[in-house]
Design a protein around this motif. Structure first.
Motif, PDB file in Angstrom:
ATOM      1  N   GLU A  39       8.602   3.228  -0.346  1.00  0.00           N
ATOM      2  CA  GLU A  39       7.494   4.259  -0.643  1.00  0.00           C
ATOM      3  C   GLU A  39       7.979   5.463  -0.896  1.00  0.00           C
ATOM      4  OE1 GLU A  39       3.353   5.565  -1.014  1.00  0.00           O
ATOM      5  OE2 GLU A  39       4.246   3.538  -0.566  1.00  0.00           O
ATOM      6  N   ALA A  40       8.944   6.269  -0.319  1.00  0.00           N
ATOM      7  CA  ALA A  40       9.436   7.493  -1.000  1.00  0.00           C
ATOM      8  C   ALA A  40      10.069   7.441  -2.106  1.00  0.00           C
ATOM      9  CB  ALA A  40      10.489   8.145   0.236  1.00  0.00           C
ATOM     10  N   SER A  41      10.700   6.379  -2.535  1.00  0.00           N
ATOM     11  CA  SER A  41      11.597   6.377  -3.709  1.00  0.00           C
ATOM     12  C   SER A  41      10.558   5.951  -4.879  1.00  0.00           C
ATOM     13  CB  SER A  41      12.713   5.238  -3.574  1.00  0.00           C
ATOM     14  OG  SER A  41      12.192   4.082  -3.517  1.00  0.00           O
ATOM     15  N   SER A  42       9.546   5.471  -4.409  1.00  0.00           N
ATOM     16  CA  SER A  42       8.508   4.976  -5.596  1.00  0.00           C
ATOM     17  C   SER A  42       7.530   6.297  -5.907  1.00  0.00           C
ATOM     18  CB  SER A  42       7.877   3.679  -5.354  1.00  0.00           C
ATOM     19  OG  SER A  42       7.136   3.860  -4.090  1.00  0.00           O
ATOM     20  N   GLY A  43       7.615   7.445  -5.215  1.00  0.00           N
ATOM     21  CA  GLY A  43       6.582   8.453  -5.437  1.00  0.00           C
ATOM     22  C   GLY A  43       5.464   8.235  -4.685  1.00  0.00           C
ATOM     23  N   GLY A  44       5.152   7.590  -3.852  1.00  0.00           N
ATOM     24  CA  GLY A  44       3.865   7.292  -3.344  1.00  0.00           C
ATOM     25  C   GLY A  44       3.079   6.028  -4.099  1.00  0.00           C
ATOM     26  N   PHE A  45       4.124   5.297  -4.862  1.00  0.00           N
ATOM     27  CA  PHE A  45       3.067   4.455  -5.737  1.00  0.00           C
ATOM     28  C   PHE A  45       2.410   3.220  -4.875  1.00  0.00           C
ATOM     29  CE2 PHE A  45       3.412   0.059  -7.955  1.00  0.00           C
ATOM     30  CZ  PHE A  45       2.910   0.374  -9.192  1.00  0.00           C
ATOM     31  N   THR A  46       2.750   2.805  -3.860  1.00  0.00           N
ATOM     32  CA  THR A  46       1.921   2.025  -3.029  1.00  0.00           C
ATOM     33  C   THR A  46       0.742   2.783  -2.558  1.00  0.00           C
ATOM     34  OG1 THR A  46       4.169   0.802  -2.205  1.00  0.00           O
ATOM     35  CG2 THR A  46       2.061   0.467  -0.909  1.00  0.00           C
ATOM     36  N   ARG A  47       0.868   3.915  -2.142  1.00  0.00           N
ATOM     37  CA  ARG A  47      -0.338   4.517  -1.580  1.00  0.00           C
ATOM     38  C   ARG A  47      -1.280   4.889  -2.779  1.00  0.00           C
ATOM     39  NH1 ARG A  47       2.263   8.346   0.129  1.00  0.00           N
ATOM     40  NH2 ARG A  47       1.884  10.027  -1.674  1.00  0.00           N
ATOM     41  N   ARG A  48      -0.915   4.932  -3.956  1.00  0.00           N
ATOM     42  CA  ARG A  48      -1.718   5.232  -5.185  1.00  0.00           C
ATOM     43  C   ARG A  48      -2.266   3.938  -5.568  1.00  0.00           C
ATOM     44  NH1 ARG A  48       3.021   7.595  -7.676  1.00  0.00           N
ATOM     45  NH2 ARG A  48       2.554   6.423  -9.438  1.00  0.00           N
ATOM     46  N   ILE A  49      -1.822   2.613  -5.539  1.00  0.00           N
ATOM     47  CA  ILE A  49      -2.167   1.709  -5.530  1.00  0.00           C
ATOM     48  C   ILE A  49      -3.426   1.334  -4.603  1.00  0.00           C
ATOM     49  CG2 ILE A  49      -1.940  -0.851  -5.268  1.00  0.00           C
ATOM     50  CD1 ILE A  49      -0.656   0.098  -7.978  1.00  0.00           C
ATOM     51  N   GLU A  50      -3.089   1.486  -3.255  1.00  0.00           N
ATOM     52  CA  GLU A  50      -4.105   1.257  -2.287  1.00  0.00           C
ATOM     53  C   GLU A  50      -5.485   2.249  -2.777  1.00  0.00           C
ATOM     54  OE1 GLU A  50      -1.981   2.158   1.167  1.00  0.00           O
ATOM     55  OE2 GLU A  50      -0.903  -0.035   1.062  1.00  0.00           O
ATOM     56  N   THR A  51      -5.209   3.390  -2.884  1.00  0.00           N
ATOM     57  CA  THR A  51      -6.412   4.296  -3.226  1.00  0.00           C
ATOM     58  C   THR A  51      -7.367   3.676  -4.594  1.00  0.00           C
ATOM     59  OG1 THR A  51      -5.285   6.128  -2.412  1.00  0.00           O
ATOM     60  CG2 THR A  51      -7.045   6.681  -4.087  1.00  0.00           C
ATOM     61  N   ALA A  52      -6.252   3.267  -5.665  1.00  0.00           N
ATOM     62  CA  ALA A  52      -7.231   2.761  -6.620  1.00  0.00           C
ATOM     63  C   ALA A  52      -7.829   1.412  -6.349  1.00  0.00           C
ATOM     64  CB  ALA A  52      -6.050   2.603  -7.856  1.00  0.00           C
ATOM     65  N   LEU A  53      -7.309   0.479  -5.418  1.00  0.00           N
ATOM     66  CA  LEU A  53      -7.960  -0.525  -5.181  1.00  0.00           C
ATOM     67  C   LEU A  53      -9.294  -0.548  -4.479  1.00  0.00           C
ATOM     68  CD1 LEU A  53      -5.004  -3.029  -4.595  1.00  0.00           C
ATOM     69  CD2 LEU A  53      -6.452  -3.129  -6.511  1.00  0.00           C
ATOM     70  N   ALA A  54      -9.411   0.647  -3.429  1.00  0.00           N
ATOM     71  CA  ALA A  54     -10.649   1.066  -3.082  1.00  0.00           C
ATOM     72  C   ALA A  54     -11.706   1.565  -3.726  1.00  0.00           C
ATOM     73  CB  ALA A  54     -10.313   1.997  -1.835  1.00  0.00           C
ATOM     74  N   ASP A  55     -11.329   1.970  -5.086  1.00  0.00           N
ATOM     75  CA  ASP A  55     -12.259   2.700  -5.928  1.00  0.00           C
ATOM     76  C   ASP A  55     -12.981   1.170  -6.577  1.00  0.00           C
ATOM     77  OD1 ASP A  55     -13.811   3.728  -8.072  1.00  0.00           O
ATOM     78  OD2 ASP A  55     -12.079   5.171  -8.288  1.00  0.00           O
ATOM     79  N   PRO A  56     -14.311   1.264  -6.284  1.00  0.00           N
ATOM     80  CA  PRO A  56     -15.149   0.265  -6.872  1.00  0.00           C
ATOM     81  C   PRO A  56     -15.306   0.219  -8.398  1.00  0.00           C
ATOM     82  CG  PRO A  56     -16.441   1.472  -5.186  1.00  0.00           C
ATOM     83  CD  PRO A  56     -15.252   1.868  -5.338  1.00  0.00           C
ATOM     84  N   GLY A  57     -15.376   1.582  -9.068  1.00  0.00           N
ATOM     85  CA  GLY A  57     -15.713   1.924 -10.361  1.00  0.00           C
ATOM     86  C   GLY A  57     -14.265   1.300 -11.052  1.00  0.00           C
ATOM     87  N   LEU A  58     -13.224   1.809 -10.668  1.00  0.00           N
ATOM     88  CA  LEU A  58     -11.928   1.365 -11.166  1.00  0.00           C
ATOM     89  C   LEU A  58     -11.746  -0.190 -11.036  1.00  0.00           C
ATOM     90  CD1 LEU A  58      -9.363   2.836 -12.604  1.00  0.00           C
ATOM     91  CD2 LEU A  58      -8.361   3.202 -10.051  1.00  0.00           C
ATOM     92  N   ARG A  59     -11.984  -0.653 -10.079  1.00  0.00           N
ATOM     93  CA  ARG A  59     -11.974  -2.070  -9.592  1.00  0.00           C
ATOM     94  C   ARG A  59     -12.737  -2.793 -10.954  1.00  0.00           C
ATOM     95  NH1 ARG A  59     -11.157  -4.165  -3.797  1.00  0.00           N
ATOM     96  NH2 ARG A  59     -12.062  -6.062  -4.969  1.00  0.00           N
ATOM     97  N   ALA A  60     -14.065  -2.409 -11.054  1.00  0.00           N
ATOM     98  CA  ALA A  60     -15.010  -3.138 -11.996  1.00  0.00           C
ATOM     99  C   ALA A  60     -14.463  -2.905 -13.549  1.00  0.00           C
ATOM    100  CB  ALA A  60     -16.247  -2.365 -11.841  1.00  0.00           C
ATOM    101  N   ASN A  61     -13.945  -1.830 -13.763  1.00  0.00           N
ATOM    102  CA  ASN A  61     -13.355  -1.531 -15.113  1.00  0.00           C
ATOM    103  C   ASN A  61     -11.990  -2.620 -15.439  1.00  0.00           C
ATOM    104  OD1 ASN A  61     -15.218   0.285 -15.457  1.00  0.00           O
ATOM    105  ND2 ASN A  61     -13.872   2.155 -15.082  1.00  0.00           N
ATOM    106  N   PHE A  62     -11.153  -2.560 -14.483  1.00  0.00           N
ATOM    107  CA  PHE A  62      -9.929  -3.379 -14.343  1.00  0.00           C
ATOM    108  C   PHE A  62     -10.359  -4.840 -14.464  1.00  0.00           C
ATOM    109  CE2 PHE A  62      -6.187  -5.521 -12.805  1.00  0.00           C
ATOM    110  CZ  PHE A  62      -5.352  -5.039 -13.758  1.00  0.00           C
TER     111      PHE A  62
END
Length: 144
Positions: free
Chosen positions: A4-27
């Protein structure tokens, strides 16, 4: 350092993005569009399976000849005036990239092929230098 630290919070950003209904619908809409386009071009499921098998064979062949192919790429790049840099590991790759940016007094970087930069921890290394990273990869751009 954790992944997580070496990826600059990538996993956390993914989890946040997946929790966004608008973003999920667009994807989801984008992926549906891409699947429909693929189906229009390769409507025959058997043909698609044959293509997947052939692509897998090409990939395996290329990986088996990777050193030779990389040297060939380097030669062709250099013949076209492109400077090639080699790095033994992720840390050295980040140092080479940092040196190039510093040599041009860069403050912002536009990057492609984000997974490669994630694998070497490039975003984290550049952020530590105060360099802003702008992604061109569609998936990463959506996450941003």
């Amino acid at each position: 350092m954790t992944r997580e630290a070496s990826s600059g919070g990538f996993t956390r950003r993914i989890e946040t993005a997946l929790a966004d209904p608008g973003l999920r619908a667009n994807f989801n809409a984008a992926m549906t569009y891409l699947r429909d386009r693929r189906g229009a071009v390769l409507g025959d499921a058997d043909e698609f399976q044959r293509l997947q098998t052939r692509c897998r064979q090409i990939r395996e062949d290329a990986l088996g000849r990777l050193p030779e192919l990389l040297e060939q790429l380097e030669s062709r790049c250099m013949a076209n005036g492109i400077q090639v840099h080699w790095a033994a590991d992720a840390q050295e790759a980040c140092q080479v990239i940092q040196g190039i940016i510093q040599g041009h007094q860069g403050k912002r970087v536009v990057k492609g092929k984000s997974m490669a930069s994630e694998e070497i921890g490039l975003n984290h290394a550049l952020e530590a230098m105060g360099i802003e990273c702008i992604e061109t990869d569609m998936g990463e751009f959506i996450v941003q």
